[in-house]
Write a protein that holds these residues in place. Structure first.
Motif, short mmCIF file in Angstrom:
data_model
loop_
_atom_site.label_atom_id
_atom_site.label_comp_id
_atom_site.label_asym_id
_atom_site.label_seq_id
_atom_site.Cartn_x
_atom_site.Cartn_y
_atom_site.Cartn_z
N LEU A 26 37.33 33.84 44.74
CA LEU A 26 37.84 32.82 43.82
C LEU A 26 37.03 31.52 43.88
O LEU A 26 37.26 30.61 43.10
CB LEU A 26 39.32 32.55 44.12
CG LEU A 26 40.26 33.69 43.72
CD1 LEU A 26 41.61 33.57 44.42
CD2 LEU A 26 40.47 33.74 42.20
N SER A 27 36.11 31.45 44.82
CA SER A 27 35.26 30.26 44.91
C SER A 27 34.01 30.36 44.04
O SER A 27 33.25 29.41 43.96
CB SER A 27 34.80 30.02 46.35
OG SER A 27 35.92 29.90 47.18
N ILE A 28 33.78 31.49 43.41
CA ILE A 28 32.55 31.61 42.61
C ILE A 28 32.64 30.71 41.37
O ILE A 28 33.74 30.46 40.87
CB ILE A 28 32.23 33.08 42.20
CG1 ILE A 28 33.32 33.62 41.26
CG2 ILE A 28 32.07 33.96 43.43
CD1 ILE A 28 33.01 35.01 40.71
N PRO A 29 31.49 30.22 40.90
CA PRO A 29 31.48 29.26 39.80
C PRO A 29 32.17 29.78 38.53
O PRO A 29 32.77 29.00 37.81
CB PRO A 29 29.99 29.04 39.52
CG PRO A 29 29.25 29.56 40.69
CD PRO A 29 30.13 30.50 41.43
N GLU A 30 32.11 31.10 38.30
CA GLU A 30 32.74 31.66 37.09
C GLU A 30 34.25 31.37 37.04
O GLU A 30 34.85 31.38 35.98
CB GLU A 30 32.56 33.19 37.04
CG GLU A 30 31.17 33.65 36.67
CD GLU A 30 30.27 33.79 37.89
OE1 GLU A 30 30.46 33.07 38.89
OE2 GLU A 30 29.36 34.65 37.83
N PHE A 31 34.84 31.14 38.19
CA PHE A 31 36.29 30.93 38.22
C PHE A 31 36.69 29.46 38.26
O PHE A 31 37.87 29.14 38.15
CB PHE A 31 36.91 31.64 39.44
CG PHE A 31 36.96 33.13 39.32
CD1 PHE A 31 37.13 33.75 38.09
CD2 PHE A 31 36.86 33.93 40.45
CE1 PHE A 31 37.18 35.13 37.98
CE2 PHE A 31 36.92 35.32 40.36
CZ PHE A 31 37.08 35.92 39.11
N ALA A 32 35.70 28.58 38.41
CA ALA A 32 36.05 27.16 38.62
C ALA A 32 36.94 26.61 37.50
O ALA A 32 37.91 25.90 37.77
CB ALA A 32 34.78 26.33 38.75
N ALA A 33 36.62 26.99 36.27
CA ALA A 33 37.39 26.44 35.14
C ALA A 33 38.84 26.93 35.17
O ALA A 33 39.75 26.21 34.76
CB ALA A 33 36.74 26.81 33.82
N PHE A 34 39.05 28.16 35.68
CA PHE A 34 40.41 28.70 35.69
C PHE A 34 41.32 27.94 36.65
O PHE A 34 42.52 27.83 36.43
CB PHE A 34 40.39 30.19 36.06
CG PHE A 34 39.78 31.04 34.98
CD1 PHE A 34 40.43 31.20 33.77
CD2 PHE A 34 38.56 31.66 35.17
CE1 PHE A 34 39.89 31.99 32.76
CE2 PHE A 34 38.00 32.45 34.17
CZ PHE A 34 38.66 32.61 32.97
#
Ligand code: ADP
Ligand code: RBF
Ligand code: MG
Length: 370
Positions: A154-162
Protein backbone atom coordinates in the motif's frame (compact mmCIF):
# COMPACT_ATOMS: atom_id res chain seq x y z
CA UNK A 1 4.50 -20.71 2.91
CA UNK A 2 1.84 -18.89 0.91
CA UNK A 3 2.71 -16.99 -2.24
CA UNK A 4 1.41 -13.46 -2.43
CA UNK A 5 0.93 -11.30 -5.43
CA UNK A 6 -0.50 -7.87 -5.85
CA UNK A 7 -3.37 -8.08 -8.39
CA UNK A 8 -5.11 -4.75 -8.84
CA UNK A 9 -8.88 -4.86 -8.88
CA UNK A 10 -11.35 -2.16 -9.85
CA UNK A 11 -11.38 -0.22 -6.58
CA UNK A 12 -14.40 -1.01 -4.40
CA UNK A 13 -15.79 1.39 -1.81
CA UNK A 14 -17.52 -0.25 1.14
CA UNK A 15 -19.20 1.23 4.19
CA UNK A 16 -20.65 -1.03 6.86
CA UNK A 17 -21.29 -1.45 10.54
CA UNK A 18 -18.76 -3.38 12.62
CA UNK A 19 -20.39 -6.43 14.20
CA UNK A 20 -19.30 -9.28 16.46
CA UNK A 21 -17.73 -12.35 14.92
CA UNK A 22 -16.68 -15.53 16.70
CA UNK A 23 -14.46 -13.57 19.04
CA UNK A 24 -11.28 -15.40 18.17
CA UNK A 25 -9.42 -12.81 16.09
CA UNK A 26 -7.75 -11.03 19.00
CA UNK A 27 -8.06 -13.72 21.62
CA UNK A 28 -6.95 -16.84 19.80
CA UNK A 29 -4.90 -15.40 16.97
CA UNK A 30 -3.70 -12.02 18.17
CA UNK A 31 -5.07 -10.28 15.08
CA UNK A 32 -8.31 -8.38 15.65
CA UNK A 33 -10.58 -8.16 12.62
CA UNK A 34 -13.47 -5.75 12.39
CA UNK A 35 -16.17 -7.96 10.91
CA UNK A 36 -18.54 -6.10 8.60
CA UNK A 37 -22.27 -6.55 8.87
CA UNK A 38 -23.57 -8.46 5.86
CA UNK A 39 -27.34 -8.87 5.65
CA UNK A 40 -27.55 -12.27 3.97
CA UNK A 41 -31.18 -13.00 4.79
CA UNK A 42 -32.70 -9.72 3.63
CA UNK A 43 -34.38 -9.17 0.30
CA UNK A 44 -32.40 -6.87 -1.99
CA UNK A 45 -35.26 -4.35 -1.92
CA UNK A 46 -34.89 -4.01 1.85
CA UNK A 47 -31.22 -3.11 1.65
CA UNK A 48 -29.65 0.30 1.31
CA UNK A 49 -27.19 0.95 -1.50
CA UNK A 50 -24.36 0.55 0.99
CA UNK A 51 -25.64 -2.72 2.38
CA UNK A 52 -26.13 -4.03 -1.14
CA UNK A 53 -22.63 -3.19 -2.25
CA UNK A 54 -21.16 -4.92 0.80
CA UNK A 55 -23.15 -8.06 0.08
CA UNK A 56 -22.38 -7.84 -3.65
CA UNK A 57 -18.71 -7.65 -2.88
CA UNK A 58 -18.88 -10.86 -0.87
CA UNK A 59 -20.95 -12.58 -3.58
CA UNK A 60 -19.09 -11.46 -6.68
CA UNK A 61 -15.43 -11.28 -5.69
CA UNK A 62 -12.97 -14.10 -5.21
CA UNK A 63 -12.56 -15.21 -1.63
CA UNK A 64 -9.15 -14.49 -0.20
CA UNK A 65 -6.97 -11.76 1.16
CA UNK A 66 -7.16 -8.18 -0.10
CA UNK A 67 -5.37 -4.98 0.69
CA UNK A 68 -7.30 -1.81 1.27
CA UNK A 69 -7.31 1.58 2.89
CA UNK A 70 -9.82 2.09 5.68
CA UNK A 71 -11.13 4.51 8.27
CA UNK A 72 -13.37 4.19 11.30
CA UNK A 73 -16.13 6.78 11.59
CA UNK A 74 -16.64 8.65 14.83
CA UNK A 75 -14.40 10.15 17.49
CA UNK A 76 -12.27 7.02 18.00
CA UNK A 77 -11.35 6.84 14.33
CA UNK A 78 -10.37 10.49 14.22
CA UNK A 79 -10.91 10.33 10.46
CA UNK A 80 -7.52 8.77 10.01
CA UNK A 81 -6.90 6.60 6.99
CA UNK A 82 -5.09 3.33 7.72
CA UNK A 83 -3.68 0.49 5.74
CA UNK A 84 -5.68 -2.69 5.95
CA UNK A 85 -5.17 -6.41 5.35
CA UNK A 86 -8.58 -7.88 4.74
CA UNK A 87 -9.93 -11.39 4.59
CA UNK A 88 -13.08 -12.21 2.64
CA UNK A 89 -14.42 -15.72 2.69
CA UNK A 90 -15.16 -18.75 4.81
CA UNK A 91 -12.19 -18.89 7.19
CA UNK A 92 -11.66 -22.54 6.09
CA UNK A 93 -9.22 -23.24 8.92
CA UNK A 94 -12.30 -23.25 11.17
CA UNK A 95 -15.35 -25.37 10.54
CA UNK A 96 -17.96 -23.36 12.42
CA UNK A 97 -18.23 -20.44 9.99
CA UNK A 98 -21.71 -20.45 8.42
CA UNK A 99 -21.49 -17.48 6.05
CA UNK A 100 -18.79 -15.60 4.24
CA UNK A 101 -17.23 -12.83 6.27
CA UNK A 102 -15.50 -9.62 5.35
CA UNK A 103 -12.90 -8.98 8.03
CA UNK A 104 -10.43 -6.16 7.83
CA UNK A 105 -7.43 -6.24 10.11
CA UNK A 106 -6.57 -2.55 10.35
CA UNK A 107 -2.82 -2.09 10.56
CA UNK A 108 -3.03 0.38 13.40
CA UNK A 109 -3.30 0.15 17.16
CA UNK A 110 -6.63 1.23 18.66
CA UNK A 111 -7.00 1.67 22.39
CA UNK A 112 -10.60 0.51 22.33
CA UNK A 113 -13.01 -1.69 20.41
CA UNK A 114 -15.34 -0.01 17.97
CA UNK A 115 -18.19 -2.46 17.56
CA UNK A 116 -21.25 -0.63 16.25
CA UNK A 117 -19.20 2.05 14.49
CA UNK A 118 -19.17 2.33 10.75
CA UNK A 119 -16.10 1.42 8.81
CA UNK A 120 -15.15 2.66 5.36
CA UNK A 121 -12.94 0.64 3.06
CA UNK A 122 -11.41 1.27 -0.30
CA UNK A 123 -10.40 -2.19 -1.50
CA UNK A 124 -7.60 -2.05 -4.06
CA UNK A 125 -5.93 -5.37 -4.73
CA UNK A 126 -6.15 -9.13 -4.31
CA UNK A 127 -3.25 -10.80 -2.54
CA UNK A 128 -3.85 -14.55 -2.21
CA UNK A 129 -6.61 -17.15 -1.86
CA UNK A 130 -7.69 -18.25 1.58
CA UNK A 131 -6.19 -21.51 2.78
CA UNK A 132 -7.27 -24.25 5.16
CA UNK A 133 -4.34 -24.39 7.53
CA UNK A 134 -3.45 -27.40 9.64
CA UNK A 135 -2.92 -25.32 12.73
CA UNK A 136 -3.75 -21.91 14.09
CA UNK A 137 0.00 -21.39 14.54
CA UNK A 138 0.44 -21.60 10.80
CA UNK A 139 -2.53 -19.30 10.19
CA UNK A 140 -1.06 -16.75 12.60
CA UNK A 141 2.24 -16.79 10.80
CA UNK A 142 0.57 -16.23 7.44
CA UNK A 143 -1.69 -13.43 8.71
CA UNK A 144 1.37 -11.64 10.09
CA UNK A 145 3.09 -12.02 6.71
CA UNK A 146 -0.07 -10.75 4.94
CA UNK A 147 0.06 -7.68 7.19
CA UNK A 148 3.65 -6.99 6.16
CA UNK A 149 2.85 -7.59 2.53
CA UNK A 150 -0.13 -5.22 2.58
CA UNK A 151 1.78 -2.62 4.57
CA UNK A 152 4.52 -2.57 1.94
CA UNK A 153 2.19 -2.89 -1.06
CA UNK A 154 0.00 0.00 0.00
CA UNK A 155 3.03 2.28 0.12
CA UNK A 156 3.64 2.13 -3.63
CA UNK A 157 3.12 5.42 -5.50
CA UNK A 158 0.20 4.00 -7.52
CA UNK A 159 -1.85 3.89 -4.33
CA UNK A 160 -0.93 7.28 -2.89
CA UNK A 161 -3.97 9.03 -4.35
CA UNK A 162 -6.33 6.40 -2.93
CA UNK A 163 -5.19 7.09 0.60
CA UNK A 164 -6.50 10.64 0.13
CA UNK A 165 -9.79 9.54 -1.41
CA UNK A 166 -12.55 11.78 0.03
CA UNK A 167 -14.70 8.68 0.56
CA UNK A 168 -12.42 7.74 3.45
CA UNK A 169 -12.61 11.10 5.22
CA UNK A 170 -16.23 12.17 5.05
CA UNK A 171 -17.41 15.46 6.47
CA UNK A 172 -19.61 14.69 9.43
CA UNK A 173 -22.81 16.64 9.93
CA UNK A 174 -23.08 17.97 13.45
CA UNK A 175 -25.61 19.89 15.53
CA UNK A 176 -24.30 23.01 17.15
CA UNK A 177 -24.39 22.66 20.94
CA UNK A 178 -24.23 25.83 22.96
CA UNK A 179 -21.02 27.34 24.15
CA UNK A 180 -21.37 28.57 27.71
CA UNK A 181 -18.93 31.35 27.86
CA UNK A 182 -16.73 32.81 25.29
CA UNK A 183 -14.28 35.57 25.22
CA UNK A 184 -13.01 37.27 22.13
CA UNK A 185 -9.32 37.32 22.53
CA UNK A 186 -8.44 39.23 19.47
CA UNK A 187 -9.69 40.33 16.12
CA UNK A 188 -7.08 41.40 13.65
CA UNK A 189 -5.51 40.28 10.41
CA UNK A 190 -4.24 36.76 10.35
CA UNK A 191 -0.57 37.03 11.19
CA UNK A 192 -0.99 39.50 14.02
CA UNK A 193 -3.87 37.51 15.45
CA UNK A 194 -1.86 34.36 15.53
CA UNK A 195 1.16 36.06 17.00
CA UNK A 196 -0.76 37.85 19.75
CA UNK A 197 -2.73 34.92 21.10
CA UNK A 198 -2.43 34.76 24.87
CA UNK A 199 -1.65 31.43 26.50
CA UNK A 200 -4.57 29.09 26.68
CA UNK A 201 -6.03 29.03 30.17
CA UNK A 202 -6.91 25.72 31.79
CA UNK A 203 -10.48 24.80 31.00
CA UNK A 204 -10.53 26.78 27.78
CA UNK A 205 -10.31 25.73 24.19
CA UNK A 206 -9.46 27.96 21.34
CA UNK A 207 -11.87 28.62 18.54
CA UNK A 208 -10.85 30.31 15.33
CA UNK A 209 -13.39 31.80 13.00
CA UNK A 210 -12.39 32.71 9.56
CA UNK A 211 -13.92 33.70 6.29
CA UNK A 212 -14.05 31.53 3.21
CA UNK A 213 -11.99 32.58 0.21
CA UNK A 214 -13.14 34.72 -2.66
CA UNK A 215 -15.97 33.46 -4.85
CA UNK A 216 -17.22 34.20 -8.33
CA UNK A 217 -20.02 36.32 -6.84
CA UNK A 218 -17.53 38.27 -4.72
CA UNK A 219 -15.42 38.93 -7.74
CA UNK A 220 -18.36 40.08 -9.81
CA UNK A 221 -19.79 42.20 -7.01
CA UNK A 222 -23.00 40.28 -6.28
CA UNK A 223 -24.39 40.04 -2.78
CA UNK A 224 -24.13 36.45 -1.74
CA UNK A 225 -25.41 35.57 1.71
CA UNK A 226 -26.90 32.56 3.44
CA UNK A 227 -29.39 31.93 0.63
CA UNK A 228 -26.99 31.96 -2.24
CA UNK A 229 -24.35 29.54 -3.47
CA UNK A 230 -21.19 30.60 -5.22
CA UNK A 231 -18.02 28.65 -5.90
CA UNK A 232 -14.56 29.59 -4.74
CA UNK A 233 -12.60 31.08 -7.59
CA UNK A 234 -8.87 30.63 -8.19
CA UNK A 235 -8.06 33.56 -5.93
CA UNK A 236 -10.27 32.04 -3.20
CA UNK A 237 -8.42 28.74 -3.42
CA UNK A 238 -5.14 30.55 -3.11
CA UNK A 239 -6.39 32.42 -0.05
CA UNK A 240 -7.50 29.22 1.64
CA UNK A 241 -4.16 27.61 0.91
CA UNK A 242 -2.33 30.62 2.34
CA UNK A 243 -4.53 30.52 5.41
CA UNK A 244 -3.65 26.85 5.85
CA UNK A 245 0.05 27.58 5.49
CA UNK A 246 -0.06 30.38 8.05
CA UNK A 247 -1.98 28.17 10.48
CA UNK A 248 0.53 25.38 10.00
CA UNK A 249 3.27 27.77 11.06
CA UNK A 250 1.42 29.05 14.12
CA UNK A 251 -0.84 26.36 15.51
CA UNK A 252 0.07 22.94 16.87
CA UNK A 253 -2.91 21.30 15.30
CA UNK A 254 -6.66 21.30 15.23
CA UNK A 255 -9.02 18.85 16.82
CA UNK A 256 -11.73 19.87 14.39
CA UNK A 257 -11.95 21.72 11.14
CA UNK A 258 -15.50 22.85 10.66
CA UNK A 259 -17.51 24.64 8.10
CA UNK A 260 -21.03 25.64 7.18
CA UNK A 261 -22.67 23.65 4.41
CA UNK A 262 -22.22 26.42 1.91
CA UNK A 263 -20.04 25.43 -0.96
CA UNK A 264 -17.61 28.30 -0.65
CA UNK A 265 -17.05 27.47 3.02
CA UNK A 266 -16.76 23.73 2.36
CA UNK A 267 -14.28 24.37 -0.44
CA UNK A 268 -12.11 26.53 1.79
CA UNK A 269 -12.37 24.13 4.72
CA UNK A 270 -11.37 21.20 2.51
CA UNK A 271 -8.14 22.95 1.59
CA UNK A 272 -7.36 23.70 5.24
CA UNK A 273 -8.36 20.21 6.38
CA UNK A 274 -6.01 18.62 3.87
CA UNK A 275 -3.16 20.29 5.75
CA UNK A 276 -4.49 19.07 9.11
CA UNK A 277 -5.22 15.42 8.39
CA UNK A 278 -5.64 14.55 12.06
CA UNK A 279 -8.52 16.99 12.52
CA UNK A 280 -12.10 15.79 12.39
CA UNK A 281 -14.06 17.33 9.58
CA UNK A 282 -17.37 18.69 10.64
CA UNK A 283 -20.20 20.35 8.77
CA UNK A 284 -22.67 22.46 10.69
CA UNK A 285 -25.86 23.37 8.89
CA UNK A 286 -26.75 26.05 11.40
CA UNK A 287 -23.56 27.93 10.67
CA UNK A 288 -24.88 29.45 7.46
CA UNK A 289 -24.23 33.08 6.72
CA UNK A 290 -26.61 35.87 7.42
CA UNK A 291 -29.45 35.79 4.92
CA UNK A 292 -30.15 38.95 3.02
CA UNK A 293 -33.63 37.96 1.87
CA UNK A 294 -34.66 39.95 -1.19
CA UNK A 295 -31.25 41.48 -1.53
CA UNK A 296 -29.52 38.19 -2.27
CA UNK A 297 -27.99 38.10 -5.70
CA UNK A 298 -28.31 41.87 -6.21
CA UNK A 299 -25.41 43.94 -7.35
CA UNK A 300 -23.73 45.19 -4.14
CA UNK A 301 -23.22 48.64 -5.63
CA UNK A 302 -27.01 48.97 -6.00
CA UNK A 303 -27.99 47.83 -2.52
CA UNK A 304 -25.04 48.91 -0.44
CA UNK A 305 -26.97 51.20 1.91
CA UNK A 306 -29.72 48.61 2.50
CA UNK A 307 -27.07 46.05 3.18
CA UNK A 308 -25.29 48.20 5.71
CA UNK A 309 -28.42 49.13 7.61
CA UNK A 310 -29.51 45.51 7.52
CA UNK A 311 -26.35 44.21 9.07
CA UNK A 312 -26.38 47.00 11.62
CA UNK A 313 -29.86 46.07 12.72
CA UNK A 314 -28.81 42.43 12.72
CA UNK A 315 -25.98 43.23 15.07
CA UNK A 316 -28.46 44.97 17.34
CA UNK A 317 -30.67 41.94 17.24
CA UNK A 318 -33.57 43.55 15.39
CA UNK A 319 -33.47 41.95 12.00
CA UNK A 320 -36.67 39.99 12.50
CA UNK A 321 -39.11 41.45 10.02
CA UNK A 322 -36.81 43.17 7.60
CA UNK A 323 -36.43 40.92 4.61
CA UNK A 324 -37.58 37.55 5.78
CA UNK A 325 -34.00 36.61 6.43
CA UNK A 326 -32.18 35.40 9.45
CA UNK A 327 -33.53 35.64 12.96
CA UNK A 328 -32.49 38.66 14.98
CA UNK A 329 -29.69 37.10 16.90
CA UNK A 330 -27.24 39.15 18.83
CA UNK A 331 -23.62 38.54 17.90
CA UNK A 332 -23.19 36.86 21.26
CA UNK A 333 -25.97 34.36 20.50
CA UNK A 334 -24.60 33.83 17.07
CA UNK A 335 -21.21 33.11 18.44
CA UNK A 336 -22.72 30.47 20.67
CA UNK A 337 -23.80 28.59 17.58
CA UNK A 338 -20.60 26.71 17.46
CA UNK A 339 -20.17 23.08 18.29
CA UNK A 340 -18.22 22.00 21.23
CA UNK A 341 -17.98 18.83 23.27
CA UNK A 342 -17.47 15.47 21.64
CA UNK A 343 -14.31 17.08 20.38
CA UNK A 344 -11.03 16.56 22.08
CA UNK A 345 -10.71 19.08 24.86
CA UNK A 346 -8.11 21.78 25.15
CA UNK A 347 -7.43 21.86 21.49
CA UNK A 348 -8.19 24.48 18.94
CA UNK A 349 -11.03 24.17 16.53
CA UNK A 350 -11.30 26.07 13.37
CA UNK A 351 -14.47 27.10 11.63
CA UNK A 352 -14.71 28.60 8.25
CA UNK A 353 -17.69 30.72 7.52
CA UNK A 354 -17.99 34.42 7.11
CA UNK A 355 -16.01 36.24 9.80
CA UNK A 356 -14.06 38.74 7.79
CA UNK A 357 -10.82 38.40 9.65
CA UNK A 358 -9.41 35.59 11.65
CA UNK A 359 -10.83 35.82 15.15
CA UNK A 360 -9.30 33.96 18.04
CA UNK A 361 -11.81 33.10 20.74
CA UNK A 362 -11.20 31.39 24.00
CA UNK A 363 -14.15 29.23 24.71
CA UNK A 364 -14.79 27.98 28.17
CA UNK A 365 -15.80 24.38 28.36
CA UNK A 366 -18.71 24.18 30.76
CA UNK A 367 -20.54 21.15 32.03
CA UNK A 368 -22.82 20.64 29.12
CA UNK A 369 -25.58 18.05 29.27
CA UNK A 370 -24.97 17.58 25.55
P1 ADP B 1 -14.80 -10.59 16.50
O1 ADP B 1 -14.79 -12.04 16.23
O2 ADP B 1 -15.97 -10.15 17.32
O3 ADP B 1 -14.64 -9.80 15.24
P2 ADP B 1 -12.06 -9.92 17.07
O4 ADP B 1 -11.18 -10.56 18.07
O5 ADP B 1 -11.78 -10.12 15.62
O6 ADP B 1 -13.54 -10.33 17.40
O7 ADP B 1 -12.05 -8.40 17.47
C1 ADP B 1 -12.38 -7.43 16.56
C2 ADP B 1 -12.75 -6.14 17.21
O8 ADP B 1 -11.62 -5.49 17.78
C3 ADP B 1 -13.23 -5.22 16.11
O9 ADP B 1 -14.63 -5.34 15.90
C4 ADP B 1 -12.84 -3.87 16.61
O10 ADP B 1 -13.92 -3.31 17.36
C5 ADP B 1 -11.66 -4.12 17.53
N1 ADP B 1 -10.34 -3.74 16.99
C6 ADP B 1 -9.37 -3.14 17.71
N2 ADP B 1 -8.27 -2.91 16.97
C7 ADP B 1 -8.53 -3.39 15.73
C8 ADP B 1 -7.77 -3.43 14.52
N3 ADP B 1 -6.52 -2.92 14.46
N4 ADP B 1 -8.34 -3.98 13.43
C9 ADP B 1 -9.59 -4.46 13.48
N5 ADP B 1 -10.36 -4.44 14.60
C10 ADP B 1 -9.86 -3.91 15.73
N1 RBF C 1 -8.64 -17.72 7.64
C1 RBF C 1 -8.35 -18.93 7.05
O1 RBF C 1 -8.98 -19.90 7.41
N2 RBF C 1 -7.40 -19.02 6.09
C2 RBF C 1 -6.67 -17.98 5.69
O2 RBF C 1 -5.84 -18.12 4.79
C3 RBF C 1 -6.89 -16.72 6.32
N3 RBF C 1 -6.15 -15.62 6.00
C4 RBF C 1 -6.37 -14.46 6.66
C5 RBF C 1 -5.56 -13.36 6.36
C6 RBF C 1 -5.76 -12.15 7.01
C7 RBF C 1 -4.88 -10.97 6.69
C8 RBF C 1 -6.78 -12.04 7.96
C9 RBF C 1 -7.02 -10.73 8.67
C10 RBF C 1 -7.58 -13.11 8.24
C11 RBF C 1 -7.39 -14.33 7.61
N4 RBF C 1 -8.18 -15.42 7.89
C12 RBF C 1 -7.91 -16.63 7.29
C13 RBF C 1 -9.37 -15.29 8.69
C14 RBF C 1 -9.23 -15.71 10.13
O3 RBF C 1 -9.52 -17.06 10.23
C15 RBF C 1 -10.25 -14.88 10.94
O4 RBF C 1 -9.91 -13.53 10.87
C16 RBF C 1 -10.31 -15.34 12.37
O5 RBF C 1 -10.85 -16.63 12.42
C17 RBF C 1 -11.15 -14.40 13.23
O6 RBF C 1 -12.42 -14.22 12.72
MG1 MG D 1 -13.15 -10.31 13.84
Amino acid sequence: METRQLSFITPVRLRAKVVHGYGRGSKQLGFPTANLEIRWDADASQLSEEELSVRDFAMSHRTGIYCAFGSVEGPLGGQQVHKVAMSMGWNPTFDDVKAKTIEPWILHHFDEDFYGSHLRLLVLAYVRPEVKFESTEQLKKEIAADGEFCQASLSIPEFAAFQKDPFLTPWEVQKPPAIFASQIVTSAPLKETLQSLPPLQPGFARLFLTRHGETDANEQGFLCGGDHESQLNAQGEKQAEELAQELLRSVDGFAVVGSSEQRRAMGSAELVAQRFPAARRVRVKELHEMKYGDLEGARIADVRSDMISLSQSWRQGSLQERVGGERGESPEDRRSNFPRRRYVRWQPWMFINRAVELLGYQVRLGHSPF
